[in-house]
Design an enzyme around this catalytic site. Sequence first.
Site, mmCIF file in Angstrom:
data_model
loop_
_atom_site.group_PDB
_atom_site.id
_atom_site.type_symbol
_atom_site.label_atom_id
_atom_site.label_comp_id
_atom_site.label_asym_id
_atom_site.label_seq_id
_atom_site.Cartn_x
_atom_site.Cartn_y
_atom_site.Cartn_z
ATOM 1 N N LYS A 196 0.852 -1.188 0.000
ATOM 2 C CA LYS A 196 0.000 0.000 0.000
ATOM 3 C C LYS A 196 0.887 1.237 0.000
ATOM 4 C CE LYS A 196 -3.660 2.449 2.380
ATOM 5 N NZ LYS A 196 -4.735 2.406 3.360
ATOM 6 N N LYS A 249 -1.871 -1.605 -4.085
ATOM 7 C CA LYS A 249 -2.770 -0.457 -4.080
ATOM 8 C C LYS A 249 -1.965 0.835 -4.158
ATOM 9 C CE LYS A 249 -5.899 1.874 -1.024
ATOM 10 N NZ LYS A 249 -6.258 2.094 0.321
HETATM 11 C C1 PBG Z 1 -7.955 3.256 4.824
HETATM 12 C C2 PBG Z 1 -8.087 3.167 3.357
HETATM 13 C C3 PBG Z 1 -7.814 4.126 2.369
HETATM 14 C C4 PBG Z 1 -8.214 3.568 1.158
HETATM 15 C C5 PBG Z 1 -8.680 2.292 1.436
HETATM 16 N N1 PBG Z 1 -8.576 2.049 2.798
HETATM 17 C C6 PBG Z 1 -7.350 5.520 2.464
HETATM 18 C C7 PBG Z 1 -6.003 5.871 2.912
HETATM 19 O O1 PBG Z 1 -5.133 5.038 3.164
HETATM 20 O O2 PBG Z 1 -5.813 7.085 3.054
HETATM 21 C C8 PBG Z 1 -8.155 4.240 -0.179
HETATM 22 C C9 PBG Z 1 -9.123 3.752 -1.190
HETATM 23 C C10 PBG Z 1 -9.315 4.637 -2.363
HETATM 24 O O3 PBG Z 1 -8.641 5.664 -2.572
HETATM 25 O O4 PBG Z 1 -10.200 4.281 -3.149
HETATM 26 N N2 PBG Z 1 -6.677 3.375 5.314
#
Ligand code: PBG
Length: 327
Positions: A196, A249
């Site tokens: 991530k 991601k």
């Molecule tokens: C929670 C989370 C996030 C996303 C999914 N789970 C946001 C972040 O890390 O700031 C992002 C999903 C998206 O942008 O569609 N931590």
Amino acid sequence: MTKFPEARLRRLREFPALRNILQETRLSASDLVYPLFVTHGRKKRIEINSMPGVLQFSLDNLEVEIAEIKELGIGAVLLFGLPESKDTVGSASYKKQGIVQEAIRHIKDISPELLVITDVCLCGYTDHGHCGLLRDDKVHNDSTLEVLQTIAVSHAEAGADIVAPSAMMDGQVFAIRSALDTYDFSGVAIMSYSAKYSSAFYGPFRDAADSAPKFGDRFGYQIDPSNVRQALQEVVFDIKESADIVMVKPALPYLDMIVRIRQSSNVPVAAYNVSGEYSMVKAAEGNGWIDYTRVVLEIITAIKRAGADIIISYHSKDVARSLSINC
Ligand code: PBG
């Protein structure tokens, strides 16, 4: 080796039926997961400004939405909740009557066969908007793990099939696995947001989930977009900690990571085609600059071609719809 003029690659491209039979990557609605934002109250279908077509639903409006998702052949949803109130420790995230817990029970009532995945994180529940507990204005790893355990167990108790930790705390997969097993939820799987990245593509989501950090950024826990090896290490660690599925991601700007992770591990790989990726395509569509359906099919096909087994996307319903028209 044969070469031109005997060898001609166009020979296999001219006739549509031949092109079809040779298609290497085929999308199916069953590859897709649709994210759902759930909120308290009644009769709510609140459109998110920066994500046209994506809504926050109150639970009484979920039934119609779920029926549509199922009708389109999509087999899984990923839940995000908007709590009634926030505090420094994000306590609304693990309440028995919390919004996600209620939504899980409701969805399992309406549609027990739908796969319910939940996001396990604190950012939508803390008043400071960070993904963990703070100590001296820094996100404190080990105390956050206990809260993540409590959230995951509360989701499992409500009936979630898969929990998806996204807080990027070290040891979160191990912590959650032990907690689930202790409470007799050894059948609940973990899909870890392993690779991530600290991405600007999450911008619109933070409107949707009201989860933007109130100070600073997430570079202290999410991965720097320029790094490959750290993401590979995250995957190795998570699999050792018994992640059942690992995730990359965002998706499109990180196709290289999907390829590498697919090749270096044998667990299923999920890719999250995130909010900013969606909003850009929607904005271009709104301006009449692109053929929306073709662009979306191309993007999702590319993510699958790179090696994703599971694709989480706000386009999922549109993709499934055009797949059902084309076959
Ligand atoms: C929670 C989370 C996030 C996303 C999914 N789970 C946001 C972040 O890390 O700031 C992002 C999903 C998206 O942008 O569609 N931590």
